[in-house]
Motif scaffolding. Sequence first.
Motif, PDB file in Angstrom:
ATOM      1  N   ILE A 161       0.852  -1.175   0.000  1.00  0.00           N
ATOM      2  CA  ILE A 161       0.000   0.000   0.000  1.00  0.00           C
ATOM      3  C   ILE A 161       0.899   1.240   0.000  1.00  0.00           C
ATOM      4  N   THR A 166      -4.940 -12.907   5.248  1.00  0.00           N
ATOM      5  CA  THR A 166      -4.725 -11.473   5.044  1.00  0.00           C
ATOM      6  C   THR A 166      -3.235 -11.160   5.043  1.00  0.00           C
ATOM      7  N   VAL A 222      -3.489  -5.282   4.611  1.00  0.00           N
ATOM      8  CA  VAL A 222      -3.504  -4.160   5.545  1.00  0.00           C
ATOM      9  C   VAL A 222      -2.062  -3.757   5.821  1.00  0.00           C
ATOM     10  N   GLN A 223      -1.866  -2.490   6.168  1.00  0.00           N
ATOM     11  CA  GLN A 223      -0.514  -1.976   6.389  1.00  0.00           C
ATOM     12  C   GLN A 223      -0.517  -1.034   7.573  1.00  0.00           C
ATOM     13  N   PRO A 272       1.122   5.152   0.525  1.00  0.00           N
ATOM     14  CA  PRO A 272       0.559   6.448   0.917  1.00  0.00           C
ATOM     15  C   PRO A 272       1.063   7.551  -0.011  1.00  0.00           C
ATOM     16  N   LEU A 306      -3.845   1.116   7.220  1.00  0.00           N
ATOM     17  CA  LEU A 306      -4.381   1.271   5.872  1.00  0.00           C
ATOM     18  C   LEU A 306      -4.859  -0.083   5.351  1.00  0.00           C
ATOM     19  N   ARG A 307      -5.852  -0.056   4.494  1.00  0.00           N
ATOM     20  CA  ARG A 307      -6.404  -1.302   3.958  1.00  0.00           C
ATOM     21  C   ARG A 307      -6.620  -1.179   2.462  1.00  0.00           C
ATOM     22  N   GLN A 308      -6.247  -2.264   1.743  1.00  0.00           N
ATOM     23  CA  GLN A 308      -6.412  -2.303   0.291  1.00  0.00           C
ATOM     24  C   GLN A 308      -6.644  -3.755  -0.106  1.00  0.00           C
ATOM     25  N   GLY A 309      -7.880  -4.095  -0.457  1.00  0.00           N
ATOM     26  CA  GLY A 309      -8.202  -5.479  -0.787  1.00  0.00           C
ATOM     27  C   GLY A 309      -7.972  -6.388   0.403  1.00  0.00           C
ATOM     28  N   ASN A 310      -7.215  -7.465   0.180  1.00  0.00           N
ATOM     29  CA  ASN A 310      -6.910  -8.413   1.256  1.00  0.00           C
ATOM     30  C   ASN A 310      -5.559  -8.102   1.893  1.00  0.00           C
ATOM     31  N   GLU A 346       1.046   1.692   9.442  1.00  0.00           N
ATOM     32  CA  GLU A 346       2.001   2.764   9.187  1.00  0.00           C
ATOM     33  C   GLU A 346       2.694   3.247  10.450  1.00  0.00           C
TER      34      GLU A 346
END
Length: 627
Positions: free
Chosen positions: A418, A479, A507-508, A420, A501-505, A510
């Motif tokens: 992901i 995940t 997560v990140q 930013p 942060l989340r994007q599809g399957n 930060e």
Amino acid sequence: MPLKRLRLVVYLITAVLLANAAWAALHLFSHRAVPRQPGLGKINHIVFIIKENHSFDNYFGRFPGADGATTGRTSGGQVVPLAEASDQVYPDIAHSATAAYAAYAGGRMNGFDLIAGAVTLGVDHAYTEMYPGDIPSYWAYARHFTLADHFFSSIMGPTFPNHLMTIAAQNANVVSNPTIPSERWGCDSPSGSYALTVSAAGRNGATYPCFDMATLADRLNASHISWRYYAPGFGHSGYIWSTFDAIRHIRFGDQWRTNVLPWRRFTSDVAHGHLAAVTWLVTDTAESEHPPASTCLGENTTVSEVNAIMRSPFWRDTAIIVTWDDFGGFYDHVAPPKTSRWGLGPRVPALIISPYARRGHVDHTVYDFTSVLAFIEARFGLRPLTGSDASANPLRGSFDFGARPADRLILRQHACPIIPGVSISGNEQGGSRRARYGGNMIRLYNAPVIARITHRGAVLTVTVRNSLGRQTYDIGPSTRVLGRGGRPLDRAALSKGDILLRQGNMVQDESADSVTVTGRVAQMEWPQRLLLLHVGTTESVPTLAQRYGGPHRLGNIVVVLLTAHTRLLLPAGEAIDDIAPGQQAAVTGVLNWRTHALLQPTQVLVRPTTSPSSCTELPVSGAECPE
């Protein structure tokens, strides 16, 4: 007019026109088809792609057969491993002229840990390098075509003077980026802006960053050879890298509209059959690889540009040179040779991609940006601009015009973490403090923060919140969980209050990252499994002239929460109870940048006692410092 006289006039006019056309054709042919170096006539298009801010060791230190490094020497004389670099390095590391000289350290190349942004909370960003899986496409190009491992930046300094070298073979004595951070450099710089200069005699000065010096474009114009400069346009943050903006007669001439074009047009132009004989290509900030921009996104952008050429008929007679404009503050072990008052600067990567590039070759020849200009000049029979390109090696060791042309290498873009958003001003000073005041930083607008974590067997149910409200979702075994910078993270490290942060399957987090923290023991409380480390953060100290004022190390504390599974590596003959304040320790685990706590430490390496350090009272046990 009598018919005979009319015919004579028509005949004379026709003869003059045909003579002029023949002369022009001969003139163009003499530059395009009769180059000075045998074999160069097979190249009719040269594309110069300029990326941002990485040293050779940072990208190719592990490449087989290259003059790379997997360890580096610090200012204190220690040899440290080059850890795996993050996809987005934050804060940005200083890459000013002063920072470059500090890293150079009189040729010892051991001062990288002293420059601003190099170390944050004991985590060393400067002594890092990408692994093959981090930049697979660049490594694929290096394996298939030519990698130049002694290619140096031209100037001991940051972006602006080095970009001037890529078009003019000189830096106009400039050694800094323009002041007054804005999205405008060159002739569009705000009133009062200036760049620092150092004359050939060593005199310091300053100048408005708009010049009227000869450029390679002028040589190409005089010989009727086409050129284009693709760059971000006005209003985009990457407009600062549109270097012809610094050349007055081009910025305010007709060719500013016809030859300086938006960078995103490049792939479309190539697909529609338009490619100039000479092309420069720079991207916007997010795709530039300038920290804290994503290396993954930047690499994928380069792949799309190279693929566009390879999929077109232009591939058969094109040479692509991909390089990076300065070292970005990252470690490199090879000292640059001294060729002028201003350079050469630290090594940068360079890839030579062409049907006629030597295949699977590492070129050890010394090159710099003026070598690319010399290559263009040799191909088209142009006079050198300065002594720099006149004496530069024109990439001779990177080509084999007698071999069978290499096939295309169409690559796929690879998956990124992901990413930013970033704000990059071109500030060269580095460090987290500088980032907050017009520097280069990650932008997390209205980022979701973990409000609650619930454990349900193998599943974590996470609730995050921002100004738009709350959202709840599950994080299961499938995940993909990443930390800051895109490295894998144990989901057990997720903490309430972290930015997630989340994007599809995927997560990140930060706020957390898997790192090694180095510092000095402040206090050890083994019964409570607590270790306090004094850690450093390097920051710049600006002077009234806003120059980099030298290294300044700020102290801080990181709390290490040891576990029964933490591996302790102690000096020979020492036990846990022998660990004393002042001993240096390196702890590998998950650092929460928000709380300054290091969780899940897998290893603690303690070095022998050297000098005492101040003691800090532990907030948990209340133990007092020994007398």
